[in-house]
Scaffold this motif. Structure first.
Motif, PDB file in Angstrom:
ATOM      1  N   ASP A  57      32.723  12.022 -30.082  1.00 48.75           N
ATOM      2  CA  ASP A  57      31.524  11.973 -30.866  1.00 48.75           C
ATOM      3  C   ASP A  57      30.873  10.671 -30.888  1.00 48.75           C
ATOM      4  O   ASP A  57      31.474   9.862 -30.979  1.00 48.75           O
ATOM      5  N   ILE A  58      29.401  10.613 -30.916  1.00 48.53           N
ATOM      6  CA  ILE A  58      28.747   9.350 -31.121  1.00 48.53           C
ATOM      7  C   ILE A  58      28.764   8.737 -32.363  1.00 48.53           C
ATOM      8  O   ILE A  58      28.801   7.648 -32.385  1.00 48.53           O
ATOM      9  N   ARG A  59      28.720   9.354 -33.410  1.00 49.83           N
ATOM     10  CA  ARG A  59      28.745   8.929 -34.868  1.00 49.83           C
ATOM     11  C   ARG A  59      29.961   9.238 -35.582  1.00 49.83           C
ATOM     12  O   ARG A  59      30.030  10.417 -35.823  1.00 49.83           O
ATOM     13  N   MET A  60      30.864   8.172 -36.118  1.00 57.61           N
ATOM     14  CA  MET A  60      31.965   8.539 -36.738  1.00 57.61           C
ATOM     15  C   MET A  60      32.240   7.062 -37.621  1.00 57.61           C
ATOM     16  O   MET A  60      31.638   6.078 -37.280  1.00 57.61           O
ATOM     17  N   PRO A  61      32.970   7.212 -38.731  1.00 57.74           N
ATOM     18  CA  PRO A  61      33.411   6.293 -39.349  1.00 57.74           C
ATOM     19  C   PRO A  61      34.076   5.431 -38.774  1.00 57.74           C
ATOM     20  O   PRO A  61      34.999   5.704 -37.733  1.00 57.74           O
ATOM     21  N   LYS A  62      34.517   4.082 -39.352  1.00 59.27           N
ATOM     22  CA  LYS A  62      35.434   3.077 -38.918  1.00 59.27           C
ATOM     23  C   LYS A  62      35.043   2.700 -37.440  1.00 59.27           C
ATOM     24  O   LYS A  62      34.781   1.331 -37.493  1.00 59.27           O
ATOM     25  N   LEU A  63      34.971   3.452 -36.360  1.00 57.39           N
ATOM     26  CA  LEU A  63      34.618   3.041 -35.124  1.00 57.39           C
ATOM     27  C   LEU A  63      34.029   4.081 -34.330  1.00 57.39           C
ATOM     28  O   LEU A  63      34.434   4.993 -34.405  1.00 57.39           O
ATOM     29  N   ASP A  64      32.626   4.011 -34.370  1.00 55.66           N
ATOM     30  CA  ASP A  64      31.964   5.156 -33.398  1.00 55.66           C
ATOM     31  C   ASP A  64      32.134   5.188 -32.046  1.00 55.66           C
ATOM     32  O   ASP A  64      32.858   4.458 -31.370  1.00 55.66           O
ATOM     33  N   GLY A  65      31.338   6.224 -31.359  1.00 56.60           N
ATOM     34  CA  GLY A  65      31.726   6.386 -30.010  1.00 56.60           C
ATOM     35  C   GLY A  65      31.239   5.258 -29.096  1.00 56.60           C
ATOM     36  O   GLY A  65      32.183   5.028 -28.025  1.00 56.60           O
ATOM     37  N   ILE A  66      30.376   4.523 -29.321  1.00 58.35           N
ATOM     38  CA  ILE A  66      29.933   3.444 -28.729  1.00 58.35           C
ATOM     39  C   ILE A  66      30.962   2.310 -28.684  1.00 58.35           C
ATOM     40  O   ILE A  66      31.350   1.711 -27.534  1.00 58.35           O
ATOM     41  N   GLY A  67      31.463   2.227 -29.920  1.00 53.27           N
ATOM     42  CA  GLY A  67      32.436   1.032 -29.966  1.00 53.27           C
ATOM     43  C   GLY A  67      33.788   1.363 -29.282  1.00 53.27           C
ATOM     44  O   GLY A  67      34.455   0.484 -28.768  1.00 53.27           O
ATOM     45  N   ASP A  89      19.411  11.318 -30.045  1.00 54.14           N
ATOM     46  CA  ASP A  89      19.261   9.732 -30.379  1.00 54.14           C
ATOM     47  C   ASP A  89      19.241   9.225 -29.206  1.00 54.14           C
ATOM     48  O   ASP A  89      20.387   8.779 -28.686  1.00 54.14           O
ATOM     49  N   HIS A  90      17.825   8.983 -28.532  1.00 51.69           N
ATOM     50  CA  HIS A  90      17.921   8.298 -27.302  1.00 51.69           C
ATOM     51  C   HIS A  90      18.377   6.863 -27.376  1.00 51.69           C
ATOM     52  O   HIS A  90      19.104   6.370 -26.332  1.00 51.69           O
ATOM     53  N   ASP A  91      18.230   6.107 -28.422  1.00 52.20           N
ATOM     54  CA  ASP A  91      18.900   4.742 -28.202  1.00 52.20           C
ATOM     55  C   ASP A  91      20.281   4.690 -28.236  1.00 52.20           C
ATOM     56  O   ASP A  91      20.887   4.013 -27.557  1.00 52.20           O
ATOM     57  N   SER A  92      20.808   5.636 -28.952  1.00 52.24           N
ATOM     58  CA  SER A  92      22.365   5.558 -29.046  1.00 52.24           C
ATOM     59  C   SER A  92      22.939   5.960 -27.897  1.00 52.24           C
ATOM     60  O   SER A  92      23.940   5.485 -27.209  1.00 52.24           O
ATOM     61  N   LEU A  93      22.292   7.108 -27.272  1.00 50.24           N
ATOM     62  CA  LEU A  93      22.753   7.717 -26.062  1.00 50.24           C
ATOM     63  C   LEU A  93      22.551   6.494 -24.798  1.00 50.24           C
ATOM     64  O   LEU A  93      23.443   6.487 -23.863  1.00 50.24           O
ATOM     65  N   LEU A  94      21.599   5.980 -24.867  1.00 54.42           N
ATOM     66  CA  LEU A  94      21.347   4.816 -23.902  1.00 54.42           C
ATOM     67  C   LEU A  94      22.492   3.845 -24.030  1.00 54.42           C
ATOM     68  O   LEU A  94      23.064   3.340 -23.075  1.00 54.42           O
ATOM     69  N   GLN A  95      22.847   3.274 -25.186  1.00 58.61           N
ATOM     70  CA  GLN A  95      23.927   2.463 -25.290  1.00 58.61           C
ATOM     71  C   GLN A  95      25.199   3.010 -24.873  1.00 58.61           C
ATOM     72  O   GLN A  95      25.997   2.180 -24.309  1.00 58.61           O
ATOM     73  N   SER A 135      13.476  10.147 -21.014  1.00 55.04           N
ATOM     74  CA  SER A 135      13.434  10.157 -22.304  1.00 55.04           C
ATOM     75  C   SER A 135      14.300   8.915 -22.839  1.00 55.04           C
ATOM     76  O   SER A 135      14.035   8.041 -23.426  1.00 55.04           O
ATOM     77  N   LEU A 136      15.538   8.794 -22.034  1.00 52.71           N
ATOM     78  CA  LEU A 136      16.352   7.708 -22.462  1.00 52.71           C
ATOM     79  C   LEU A 136      15.720   6.355 -21.948  1.00 52.71           C
ATOM     80  O   LEU A 136      15.965   5.362 -22.622  1.00 52.71           O
ATOM     81  N   LEU A 137      15.063   6.328 -20.915  1.00 55.66           N
ATOM     82  CA  LEU A 137      14.379   5.199 -20.275  1.00 55.66           C
ATOM     83  C   LEU A 137      13.350   4.828 -21.182  1.00 55.66           C
ATOM     84  O   LEU A 137      13.017   3.459 -20.805  1.00 55.66           O
ATOM     85  N   LYS A 138      13.016   5.180 -22.032  1.00 54.74           N
ATOM     86  CA  LYS A 138      11.951   4.687 -22.947  1.00 54.74           C
ATOM     87  C   LYS A 138      12.572   3.521 -23.891  1.00 54.74           C
ATOM     88  O   LYS A 138      11.765   2.578 -24.038  1.00 54.74           O
ATOM     89  N   GLY A 139      13.764   3.544 -24.028  1.00 52.83           N
ATOM     90  CA  GLY A 139      14.577   2.520 -24.738  1.00 52.83           C
ATOM     91  C   GLY A 139      14.813   1.456 -23.782  1.00 52.83           C
ATOM     92  O   GLY A 139      14.883   0.298 -24.432  1.00 52.83           O
ATOM     93  N   LEU A 140      14.674   1.522 -22.428  1.00 51.24           N
ATOM     94  CA  LEU A 140      14.689   0.241 -21.660  1.00 51.24           C
ATOM     95  C   LEU A 140      13.211  -0.569 -21.905  1.00 51.24           C
ATOM     96  O   LEU A 140      13.337  -1.699 -21.207  1.00 51.24           O
ATOM     97  N   GLN A 141      12.236  -0.313 -22.298  1.00 50.66           N
ATOM     98  CA  GLN A 141      11.133  -1.133 -22.284  1.00 50.66           C
ATOM     99  C   GLN A 141      11.205  -2.129 -23.351  1.00 50.66           C
ATOM    100  O   GLN A 141      10.320  -3.036 -23.121  1.00 50.66           O
ATOM    101  N   GLY A 142      12.034  -2.014 -24.307  1.00 55.51           N
ATOM    102  CA  GLY A 142      12.307  -3.368 -25.246  1.00 55.51           C
ATOM    103  C   GLY A 142      13.499  -3.973 -25.241  1.00 55.51           C
ATOM    104  O   GLY A 142      14.223  -4.210 -26.149  1.00 55.51           O
TER     105      GLY A 142
END
Length: 217
Positions: A57-67, A89-95, A135-142
């Motif tokens: 899961d990408i969104r969780m308490p304490k420590l999320d999936g990205i963490g 959530d393209h930003d989170s998925l890209l991370q 879609s994910l690559l939109k986040g690479l522009q910044g």
């Protein structure tokens, strides 16, 4: 061969639902469950090498999936991982992809798609389709300081571009070999060459980088 799966989701009903769904397949076996990121890392530490694939899961308490992915990356532990999400959530998925995820699935996925996805990442493939990649690559522009930037790469041949396009469609080396009338060994070597030219450590990042550079679309 049965693929051993670790399911990580803070929502008990969804987690148990996924486990019940997977129990209907003889291709996979749930060997562990975790209710948050810290619980997942604890399970992995206590059961080294026991999970072939992680549904995270990408969104969780304490420590999320990205963490979770970042901590595994820091300790050089790699478990082929599929991110689970209820929205785009393209930003989170890209991370998450940068942190080592091999793709993502929505939580309302069918059993067939879920099992196919697990088998695909277990075989070293990705779950990123071209439209999703764009879609994910939109986040690479910044990109901010310290993040990945585009650097020149060696020229890819037309054959290598064709292989990249098939990789972007989620094809395995065997499927690419059949499509291009080549041996699987030849395709494996050419994929390795593509990764080296794109300075990418896996197929997911190779596809993302190729789209970012305009090599494929």
């Amino acid at each position: 061969m049965t693929i051993k799966v670790l399911v990580v989701d803070d929502q008990q009903l969804l987690r148990q639902g996924l486990c019940s769904l997977l129990a209907l397949s003889d291709q996979v076996k749930v060997v562990g469950q975790a209710s948050d990121g810290e619980d997942a890392l604890s399970w992995i530490a206590q059961h080294p090498g026991q999970a072939d694939v992680m549904l995270l899961d990408i969104r969780m308490p304490k420590l999320d999936g990205i963490g979770v992915l970042r901590q595994l990356q820091q300790t050089n532990q790699h478990i082929p991982t599929i991110i689970l999400t209820t929205f785009d959530d393209h930003d989170s998925l890209l991370q998450a992809i940068r942190a080592g995820a091999m793709g993502y699935l929505l939580k309302d996925v069918s059993l067939d798609t879920l099992v196919e996805g697990i088998a695909s990442v277990h075989a070293g493939n990705t779950l990123i389709q071209p439209a999703i990649t764009a879609s994910l690559l939109k986040g690479l522009q910044g990109l901010g300081p310290g993040e990945e930037a585009v650097a020149p790469v060696e020229t890819l041949s037309e054959k290598e571009r064709a292989i990249l396009r098939l990789m972007a469609s989620g094809c395995s080396n065997k499927e690419i070999a059949q499509a291009l009338f080549k041996s699987e060994g030849t395709i494996k070597n050419q994929v390795s060459g593509i990764l080296a030219k794109l300075d990418a450590r896996d197929r997911t990042r190779a596809v993302l980088r190729a789209v970012e550079l305009g090599i494929i679309s």
